[in-house]
Design an enzyme around this catalytic site. Structure first.
Site, PDB file in Angstrom:
ATOM      1  N   LYS A 172       4.448   1.027 -15.462  1.00 17.51           N
ATOM      2  CA  LYS A 172       4.829  -1.056 -15.885  1.00 17.51           C
ATOM      3  C   LYS A 172       3.782  -1.245 -17.128  1.00 17.51           C
ATOM      4  O   LYS A 172       2.793  -1.055 -17.052  1.00 17.51           O
ATOM      5  CB  LYS A 172       5.273  -2.017 -14.965  1.00 17.51           C
ATOM      6  CG  LYS A 172       6.712  -0.564 -14.487  1.00 17.51           C
ATOM      7  CD  LYS A 172       6.570  -1.723 -12.871  1.00 17.51           C
ATOM      8  CE  LYS A 172       6.793  -4.362 -12.975  1.00 17.51           C
ATOM      9  NZ  LYS A 172       6.659  -4.517 -11.133  1.00 17.51           N
ATOM     10  N   HIS A 229      11.475   3.628  -2.968  1.00 14.06           N
ATOM     11  CA  HIS A 229      10.129   3.115  -2.719  1.00 14.06           C
ATOM     12  C   HIS A 229       9.725   2.846  -1.659  1.00 14.06           C
ATOM     13  O   HIS A 229       8.657   2.840  -1.919  1.00 14.06           O
ATOM     14  CB  HIS A 229      10.847   1.723  -3.373  1.00 14.06           C
ATOM     15  CG  HIS A 229       9.637   0.694  -4.406  1.00 14.06           C
ATOM     16  ND1 HIS A 229       9.396   1.134  -5.853  1.00 14.06           N
ATOM     17  CD2 HIS A 229       8.586  -0.156  -3.958  1.00 14.06           C
ATOM     18  CE1 HIS A 229       8.055   0.617  -5.545  1.00 14.06           C
ATOM     19  NE2 HIS A 229       7.934  -0.231  -5.161  1.00 14.06           N
ATOM     20  N   ARG A 259       6.001   5.343  -1.691  1.00 14.29           N
ATOM     21  CA  ARG A 259       5.264   4.869  -2.569  1.00 14.29           C
ATOM     22  C   ARG A 259       4.807   3.965  -1.439  1.00 14.29           C
ATOM     23  O   ARG A 259       3.251   4.298  -0.886  1.00 14.29           O
ATOM     24  CB  ARG A 259       6.425   4.000  -3.235  1.00 14.29           C
ATOM     25  CG  ARG A 259       4.254   3.384  -4.168  1.00 14.29           C
ATOM     26  CD  ARG A 259       5.483   2.505  -5.487  1.00 14.29           C
ATOM     27  NE  ARG A 259       4.596   1.300  -6.519  1.00 14.29           N
ATOM     28  CZ  ARG A 259       3.806   1.576  -7.038  1.00 14.29           C
ATOM     29  NH1 ARG A 259       3.672   2.960  -7.780  1.00 14.29           N
ATOM     30  NH2 ARG A 259       2.814   0.848  -7.736  1.00 14.29           N
ATOM     31  N   ARG A 307       6.671   5.452  -9.146  1.00 14.49           N
ATOM     32  CA  ARG A 307       7.560   4.707  -9.313  1.00 14.49           C
ATOM     33  C   ARG A 307       8.752   5.313  -9.087  1.00 14.49           C
ATOM     34  O   ARG A 307       9.155   6.416  -9.916  1.00 14.49           O
ATOM     35  CB  ARG A 307       7.643   3.419  -9.522  1.00 14.49           C
ATOM     36  CG  ARG A 307       6.507   2.055  -9.595  1.00 14.49           C
ATOM     37  CD  ARG A 307       6.266   1.560 -10.971  1.00 14.49           C
ATOM     38  NE  ARG A 307       5.258   0.163 -10.033  1.00 14.49           N
ATOM     39  CZ  ARG A 307       4.187   0.213 -10.491  1.00 14.49           C
ATOM     40  NH1 ARG A 307       3.562   1.342 -11.343  1.00 14.49           N
ATOM     41  NH2 ARG A 307       3.583  -0.917 -10.649  1.00 14.49           N
TER      42      ARG A 307
END
Length: 336
Positions: free
Chosen positions: A189, A263, A266, A163
């Site tokens: 996260k 992003h 990813r 991320r």
């Protein structure tokens, strides 16, 4: 008339200082997100009820007001359903605390807690082809310091699937480049850290970048630096990607047709791993997903894998004779 025990202020203070921080050990990012959601709700209620925020009573933050606030997020602020649900999660968490901390607030809290999350349309997961990724990585000018940093950052996103917050948060002491199999520690996260491998091209680029900036391998210093010699921000990371797109689009015109952000690297790595035969549990661990269901969307997005599955299963395009109902009610249902 509302009693002092039902004022939001003391409940908000105990919620953030005790429940989130001490009892749940929430990350600073979670605390900031929940704080913003509840601040927006309080300001909305104060405007709607024509009161100062400190004069509001908890019972005034009732179900109807919260629903009106959620509607405003979507209709006036143009928030997505996912953002609306995230704000609701913060509100519900606070009212869970309110009900437990102050029995007098149980009734209003229970009514707010009955507000359901809103189902959202799941968008197709977009990704880049390998050629498009390579074109973006090659776009920055290797003869300038900024170009070398940009290229290394893009390579980091593409090879690790990190991320943007994870990539910009990496320090030199999170890297292990001297090993025969280099690796990096990513802080994900919800305090979910993970160690993932680094391919040789990225290891060489990182080694060169550290040497250029005089950063020792085990120093707790950021490896990606912005224009003011500080840690690269999310805005700076987005700007790097946009600059690369502007340069690479002349070589790969298809890039102009895709919404490209940090992003998307990813997503692109996840699809490449999946198409290479890597199982979903491994991809889940690699990307740091809390649930494998999140990872499963990549399998659902791969049309080519679905097509091969049909061929392997021997499913043909012949649908045979379709059922034709002769009853009036069945005909009606069949036409819907």
């Amino acid at each position: 008339m509302a009693t002092a025990s039902l004022r939001p202020a003391p409940l908000l203070e105990s919620y953030f200082r005790r429940r989130l921080t001490k009892q749940r050990n929430a990350t600073p990012a979670t605390v900031a997100s929940y704080r913003d959601a509840l601040r927006m709700l309080i300001l909305f209620a104060a405007t709607r009820l024509r009161k100062k925020p400190a004069a509001l009573a908890l019972e005034e933050l009732d179900r109807d007001l919260v629903l009106a606030f959620l509607d405003e997020l979507e209709e006036k602020r143009n928030n997505t359903i996912a953002t609306r649900n995230a704000r609701l999660a913060a509100i519900r968490s606070f009212f869970h605390h309110a009900a437990a901390a102050d029995p007098a607030s149980f009734g209003v809290a229970q009514r707010v807690l009955t507000i359901p999350v809103k189902r959202a349309h799941i968008e197709v997961t977009l990704h880049l082809t390998e050629a498009e990724v390579d074109a973006l990585i090659a776009a920055p000018n290797p003869r300038t310091s900024r170009g070398r940093r940009d290229r290394t950052f893009l390579l980091f996103l593409a090879r690790t699937g990190a991320r943007v917050s994870e990539a910009t948060g990496v320090n030199a002491n999170d890297l292990q480049l001297e090993r025969s199999h280099p690796q990096v520690l990513l802080r994900g996260k919800g305090r979910r850290d993970r160690v993932i491998p680094i391919p040789q091209d990225l290891a060489r680029a990182l080694t060169a970048l550290l040497a250029e900036h005089g950063i020792a391998n085990h120093e707790p210093r950021p490896i990606f630096i912005g224009a003011r010699n500080e840690r690269l921000t999310r805005f700076g990371a987005t700007h790097i990607v946009r600059r690369a797109v502007a340069q690479a689009v002349t070589i790969r015109p298809t890039l102009a047709q895709k919404p490209i952000s940090p992003h998307i690297f990813r997503h692109s790595l996840a699809m490449k791993l999946l198409q290479s035969g890597v199982d979903l549990l491994t991809i889940q661990a690699w990307l740091g997903h809390a649930q494998v269901a999140t990872t499963h969307r990549y399998a659902a997005a791969d049309v080519e894998m679905m097509r091969k599955g049909l061929e392997k299963a021997g499913v043909s395009g012949d649908l045979g004779v379709r059922f034709r109902p002769n009853d009036a009610v069945l005909q009606l249902l069949n036409s819907i």
